[in-house]
Design a protein around this motif. Structure first.
Motif, PDB file in Angstrom:
ATOM      1  N   MET A 234      98.348  27.214   9.156  1.00 23.58           N
ATOM      2  CA  MET A 234      98.347  28.644   9.513  1.00 23.58           C
ATOM      3  C   MET A 234      96.506  29.052   8.010  1.00 23.58           C
ATOM      4  SD  MET A 234     102.345  30.351   9.141  1.00 23.58           S
ATOM      5  CE  MET A 234     103.041  29.201   9.411  1.00 23.58           C
ATOM      6  N   GLY A 235      96.613  29.838   8.525  1.00 22.40           N
ATOM      7  CA  GLY A 235      95.582  29.948   7.613  1.00 22.40           C
ATOM      8  C   GLY A 235      96.047  30.374   6.595  1.00 22.40           C
ATOM      9  N   ALA A 236      95.076  30.554   4.616  1.00 24.37           N
ATOM     10  CA  ALA A 236      95.607  31.059   3.515  1.00 24.37           C
ATOM     11  C   ALA A 236      96.141  32.022   3.431  1.00 24.37           C
ATOM     12  CB  ALA A 236      94.430  30.273   2.552  1.00 24.37           C
ATOM     13  N   GLY A 237      94.606  32.827   3.893  1.00 29.94           N
ATOM     14  CA  GLY A 237      95.455  34.979   4.344  1.00 29.94           C
ATOM     15  C   GLY A 237      96.455  34.429   4.503  1.00 29.94           C
ATOM     16  N   GLN A 238      96.915  34.463   5.772  1.00 29.19           N
ATOM     17  CA  GLN A 238      97.786  35.089   6.029  1.00 29.19           C
ATOM     18  C   GLN A 238      99.065  34.723   5.658  1.00 29.19           C
ATOM     19  OE1 GLN A 238      98.763  32.815  10.267  1.00 29.19           O
ATOM     20  NE2 GLN A 238      99.941  34.407  10.898  1.00 29.19           N
ATOM     21  N   ILE A 239      98.936  33.844   4.988  1.00 30.89           N
ATOM     22  CA  ILE A 239     100.099  33.346   4.232  1.00 30.89           C
ATOM     23  C   ILE A 239      99.940  33.986   2.928  1.00 30.89           C
ATOM     24  CG2 ILE A 239     101.121  32.007   3.175  1.00 30.89           C
ATOM     25  CD1 ILE A 239      99.415  29.141   4.608  1.00 30.89           C
ATOM     26  N   LEU A 240      99.357  34.505   2.572  1.00 27.45           N
ATOM     27  CA  LEU A 240      99.299  35.101   1.129  1.00 27.45           C
ATOM     28  C   LEU A 240      99.364  36.836   1.275  1.00 27.45           C
ATOM     29  CD1 LEU A 240      98.519  35.478  -1.627  1.00 27.45           C
ATOM     30  CD2 LEU A 240      96.208  35.809  -1.197  1.00 27.45           C
ATOM     31  N   ASP A 241      99.241  37.239   2.677  1.00 27.43           N
ATOM     32  CA  ASP A 241      99.329  38.242   3.390  1.00 27.43           C
ATOM     33  C   ASP A 241     100.823  38.485   3.403  1.00 27.43           C
ATOM     34  OD1 ASP A 241      96.615  39.461   1.841  1.00 27.43           O
ATOM     35  OD2 ASP A 241      95.577  39.485   4.460  1.00 27.43           O
ATOM     36  N   ASP A 242     100.910  37.828   4.707  1.00 27.05           N
ATOM     37  CA  ASP A 242     102.499  37.752   4.485  1.00 27.05           C
ATOM     38  C   ASP A 242     103.992  37.741   4.161  1.00 27.05           C
ATOM     39  OD1 ASP A 242     100.962  39.398   6.986  1.00 27.05           O
ATOM     40  OD2 ASP A 242     100.439  37.725   8.512  1.00 27.05           O
ATOM     41  N   GLY A 243     103.306  36.394   3.097  1.00 27.74           N
ATOM     42  CA  GLY A 243     104.351  35.550   3.028  1.00 27.74           C
ATOM     43  C   GLY A 243     104.597  35.754   1.511  1.00 27.74           C
ATOM     44  N   LEU A 244     103.590  35.681   0.147  1.00 29.53           N
ATOM     45  CA  LEU A 244     103.943  36.243  -0.444  1.00 29.53           C
ATOM     46  C   LEU A 244     103.845  37.171  -1.590  1.00 29.53           C
ATOM     47  CD1 LEU A 244     101.809  32.511  -2.459  1.00 29.53           C
ATOM     48  CD2 LEU A 244     104.490  32.463  -2.051  1.00 29.53           C
ATOM     49  N   VAL A 245     102.391  37.482  -0.846  1.00 28.52           N
ATOM     50  CA  VAL A 245     102.506  39.674  -1.249  1.00 28.52           C
ATOM     51  C   VAL A 245     102.764  40.351  -0.328  1.00 28.52           C
ATOM     52  CG1 VAL A 245     101.217  41.610  -0.700  1.00 28.52           C
ATOM     53  CG2 VAL A 245      99.653  38.742  -1.246  1.00 28.52           C
ATOM     54  N   ALA A 246     103.865  39.916   0.498  1.00 26.86           N
ATOM     55  CA  ALA A 246     104.727  40.824   1.006  1.00 26.86           C
ATOM     56  C   ALA A 246     106.194  40.345   0.413  1.00 26.86           C
ATOM     57  CB  ALA A 246     105.679  40.373   2.899  1.00 26.86           C
ATOM     58  N   GLY A 247     106.128  38.897  -0.340  1.00 28.39           N
ATOM     59  CA  GLY A 247     107.249  39.472  -0.416  1.00 28.39           C
ATOM     60  C   GLY A 247     107.718  40.152  -2.245  1.00 28.39           C
ATOM     61  N   MET A 248     106.665  40.186  -2.727  1.00 31.64           N
ATOM     62  CA  MET A 248     105.863  40.594  -4.244  1.00 31.64           C
ATOM     63  C   MET A 248     105.954  42.265  -3.528  1.00 31.64           C
ATOM     64  SD  MET A 248     105.617  38.760  -6.626  1.00 31.64           S
ATOM     65  CE  MET A 248     105.328  39.403  -8.466  1.00 31.64           C
ATOM     66  N   ALA A 249     105.738  42.511  -2.456  1.00 33.72           N
ATOM     67  CA  ALA A 249     105.683  44.237  -2.424  1.00 33.72           C
ATOM     68  C   ALA A 249     106.736  44.465  -2.646  1.00 33.72           C
ATOM     69  CB  ALA A 249     104.697  44.260  -1.053  1.00 33.72           C
ATOM     70  N   VAL A 250     107.818  43.895  -1.793  1.00 31.47           N
ATOM     71  CA  VAL A 250     109.458  44.022  -2.177  1.00 31.47           C
ATOM     72  C   VAL A 250     109.869  43.789  -3.140  1.00 31.47           C
ATOM     73  CG1 VAL A 250     111.817  43.787  -1.608  1.00 31.47           C
ATOM     74  CG2 VAL A 250     109.714  43.298   0.472  1.00 31.47           C
ATOM     75  N   ILE A 251     109.189  43.282  -4.455  1.00 32.43           N
ATOM     76  CA  ILE A 251     110.108  43.200  -5.248  1.00 32.43           C
ATOM     77  C   ILE A 251     109.308  44.517  -6.634  1.00 32.43           C
ATOM     78  CG2 ILE A 251     109.579  41.608  -7.361  1.00 32.43           C
ATOM     79  CD1 ILE A 251     111.429  40.935  -6.429  1.00 32.43           C
ATOM     80  N   GLY A 252     108.352  44.602  -6.466  1.00 32.07           N
ATOM     81  CA  GLY A 252     107.348  45.530  -6.817  1.00 32.07           C
ATOM     82  C   GLY A 252     108.719  46.786  -6.164  1.00 32.07           C
ATOM     83  N   ASP A 253     108.112  47.308  -4.654  1.00 29.44           N
ATOM     84  CA  ASP A 253     109.265  48.769  -4.836  1.00 29.44           C
ATOM     85  C   ASP A 253     110.259  48.540  -5.167  1.00 29.44           C
ATOM     86  OD1 ASP A 253     107.207  49.611  -3.305  1.00 29.44           O
ATOM     87  OD2 ASP A 253     108.116  48.760  -0.884  1.00 29.44           O
ATOM     88  N   ARG A 254     110.586  47.469  -5.310  1.00 20.72           N
ATOM     89  CA  ARG A 254     112.763  47.968  -6.104  1.00 20.72           C
ATOM     90  C   ARG A 254     112.376  48.045  -7.147  1.00 20.72           C
ATOM     91  NH1 ARG A 254     115.368  42.325  -2.835  1.00 20.72           N
ATOM     92  NH2 ARG A 254     115.555  43.691  -0.616  1.00 20.72           N
ATOM     93  N   PHE A 255     111.325  47.374  -7.965  1.00 20.30           N
ATOM     94  CA  PHE A 255     111.116  48.034  -9.577  1.00 20.30           C
ATOM     95  C   PHE A 255     111.093  49.274  -9.568  1.00 20.30           C
ATOM     96  CE2 PHE A 255     108.464  47.395 -13.114  1.00 20.30           C
ATOM     97  CZ  PHE A 255     109.264  46.704 -14.198  1.00 20.30           C
TER      98      PHE A 255
END
Ligand code: B12
Length: 214
Positions: A33-54
């Protein structure tokens, strides 16, 4: 298959499981998988959920710090690949706590959220003078500046800094957002800031909005 790995990666990040996040990031890389895809759909997606919950007070500072640590575990593997692939950050943001103020917990959270959302963050630390903010924005060709203040006595340093940007002819080159517990939208408007956010997750939203990077 790819989707399943990235979903699991986001989920482990939300749970703050740093070793698993590192392992799954490696698995995603190995699966091609591309680094950009892993970042956007994996790490950033997870962090966005944490941000919303916060934002909704469903999780608190410790959970965000633990999730950010997990994010960093994945980022150590992705960073070199992102650089190689030339994946552009959304923009560069200089961040610091203003002169006279040593509080940095909130500022650090803002930095983590911005990094998690794909910004390149230049953290100047605490007790930062106006000249240092101006020089750092110039050197890094920053799109935005984020200032933090936790004391009613240091909030005024924000206006001094914004005025210094104007005097240096640098005000038009950078969008300025401000935050910190004693601040309000009114205060931000009065001192001529471009944006204000009450928490670290909203800092991402406001920045996306004012620099058009959403
Ligand atoms: C921890 C703390 C300290 C620690 C700081 C450690 C550190 N590394 O940061 C220490 C012990 C050093 C400290 C010292 C002092 N402190 Co103090 N401190 C606090 C405390 C308890 C928590 C602050 C905090 O971290 N909150 C948690 C973070 C996550 O919240 P936050 O900073 O507001 O950040 C969030 C948002 O505001 C926003 N945000 C923050 N920055 C930015 C930036 C941008 C750009 C954006 C968009 C958003 C944003 O996002 C963040 C995350 O959601 C507060 C009380 C309180 N409950 O707030 C007092 C408090 C801020 N301190 C206070 C005081 C008076 C002091 C001292 C003067 C005490 C003394 N007599 O020595 C000194 C000042 C030192 C100095 N020159 O700065 C007062 C301020 C009163 C006032 N009205 O000005 C408070 C309110 C305590 C009180 N009730 O009296 N302090």
């Amino acid at each position: 298959m790819a989707e399943a790995i990235l979903e699991e990666l986001a989920e482990k990040l939300i749970q703050g499981k740093a070793p698993e996040v590192k392992e799954l990031t490696q698995k995603a890389i190995d699966a091609g998988m591309g680094a950009g895809q892993i970042l956007d759909d994996g790490l950033v997606a997870g962090m966005a959920v944490i941000g919303d919950r916060f934002k909704r007070n469903e999780v608190y500072v410790p959970e965000v710090l633990i999730a950010a640590r997990a994010m960093n575990a994945g980022m150590t593997l992705l960073k070199p690949l992102l650089q190689e692939a030339g994946v552009e950050p959304k923009g560069t943001v200089v961040v610091g706590t203003v002169k006279g103020d040593l509080h940095d917990i909130g500022k650090n959270l803002v930095c983590m959220m911005l990094e998690g959302a794909g910004y390149n963050v230049v953290d100047l630390g605490v007790n930062v003078e106006a000249d240092k903010f101006i020089a750092a924005c110039d050197e890094n060709q920053a799109h935005a500046l984020g200032m933090s203040a936790l004391l009613t006595t240091t909030m005024t340093s924000m206006k001094t800094t914004i005025d210094a940007f104007s005097e240096a002819g640098a005000r038009d080159k950078v969008k300025i957002i401000v935050g910190g517990a004693p601040l309000t939208q009114n205060f931000a408007d009065e001192i001529g800031a471009d944006g204000y956010a009450p928490d670290a997750a909203s800092a991402v939203d406001i920045l996306d909005e004012i620099i058009g990077a959403a």
